[in-house]
Write a protein that holds these residues in place. Structure first.
Motif, PDB file in Angstrom:
ATOM      1  N   ALA A 140       0.871  -1.179   0.000  1.00  0.00           N
ATOM      2  CA  ALA A 140       0.000   0.000   0.000  1.00  0.00           C
ATOM      3  C   ALA A 140       0.909   1.230   0.000  1.00  0.00           C
ATOM      4  CB  ALA A 140      -0.915  -0.001   1.220  1.00  0.00           C
TER       5      ALA A 140
ATOM      6  N   HIS B 154      -4.126   1.841  -2.568  1.00  0.00           N
ATOM      7  CA  HIS B 154      -3.637   0.580  -3.132  1.00  0.00           C
ATOM      8  C   HIS B 154      -2.469   0.793  -4.087  1.00  0.00           C
ATOM      9  CE1 HIS B 154      -6.576  -2.216  -1.530  1.00  0.00           C
ATOM     10  NE2 HIS B 154      -7.535  -1.337  -1.820  1.00  0.00           N
TER      11      HIS B 154
ATOM     12  N   PRO C 107      -7.491   0.118   1.651  1.00  0.00           N
ATOM     13  CA  PRO C 107      -6.519  -0.917   2.003  1.00  0.00           C
ATOM     14  C   PRO C 107      -6.308  -1.105   3.508  1.00  0.00           C
ATOM     15  CG  PRO C 107      -5.391   1.007   1.117  1.00  0.00           C
ATOM     16  CD  PRO C 107      -6.858   1.239   0.945  1.00  0.00           C
TER      17      PRO C 107
END
Length: 167
Positions: A33, A42, A105
């Motif tokens: 990430a 992401h 994420p």
């Protein structure tokens, strides 16, 4: 009468929740990430002002750090699961948490631990656990849900879901 606005200092846990933004790019050592523009993403799709002199560092993202430290913010204990619903329940948990991860994420399923007749699900976000519990309740009508929150400064949600024994 003139009222002056007196600003309160932020609570201690607010500083942890919303720390000062890091400079440059931070790549997670584990999940790749990327931190920029004060949040984790992401990938670099939305970062359009990348320059050669951009500072790049590597660290654990908050979700990976929680997993590494064996911490969680959301815990769901599911009891008395009928055998006929077990596979559907597992599929729902995986699909729901995958959609949450696709959006952010930092929203992760940490673990599903199976025991005789029950499951223990842990997540990195308390809101994710609450939303998942509500989705389980909506999908499997014969369930009862109890949600409790830890006292501040902790931000954990502990949820109990019980399937009723009615056929």
């Amino acid at each position: 009468m003139i009222m002056e606005h007196i600003e309160q200092p932020p609570a201690k846990h607010d500083k942890q929740e919303f720390p000062k933004g890091k400079e440059g790019l931070v790549f997670c050592k584990t999940c790749n990430a990327v931190y920029y523009k004060k949040s984790w993403h992401h990938n670099l799709n939305m970062h359009n002002d990348l320059r050669e002199d951009t500072k790049v560092t590597f660290a654990f993202c908050p979700a990976c750090q929680m997993i590494k430290d064996r911490q969680f913010e959301g815990e769901i204990n599911i009891y008395d699961i009928p055998e006929k619903f077990r596979e559907d329940l597992m599929n729902l948990i995986h699909a729901f948490t995958q959609r949450a991860y696709d959006r952010d994420p930092m929203h992760r399923l940490i673990e599903i631990k199976k025991t005789r007749g029950s499951l223990r699900v842990t997540t990195t976000e308390n809101q994710l656990a609450v939303k998942l519990a509500k989705k389980i309740k909506d999908s499997f009508k014969k369930t009862s849900v109890e949600i409790s929150y830890a006292r501040p400064p902790l931000e954990t949600a502990h949820i109990k879901i019980k399937f009723s024994s009615g056929k």
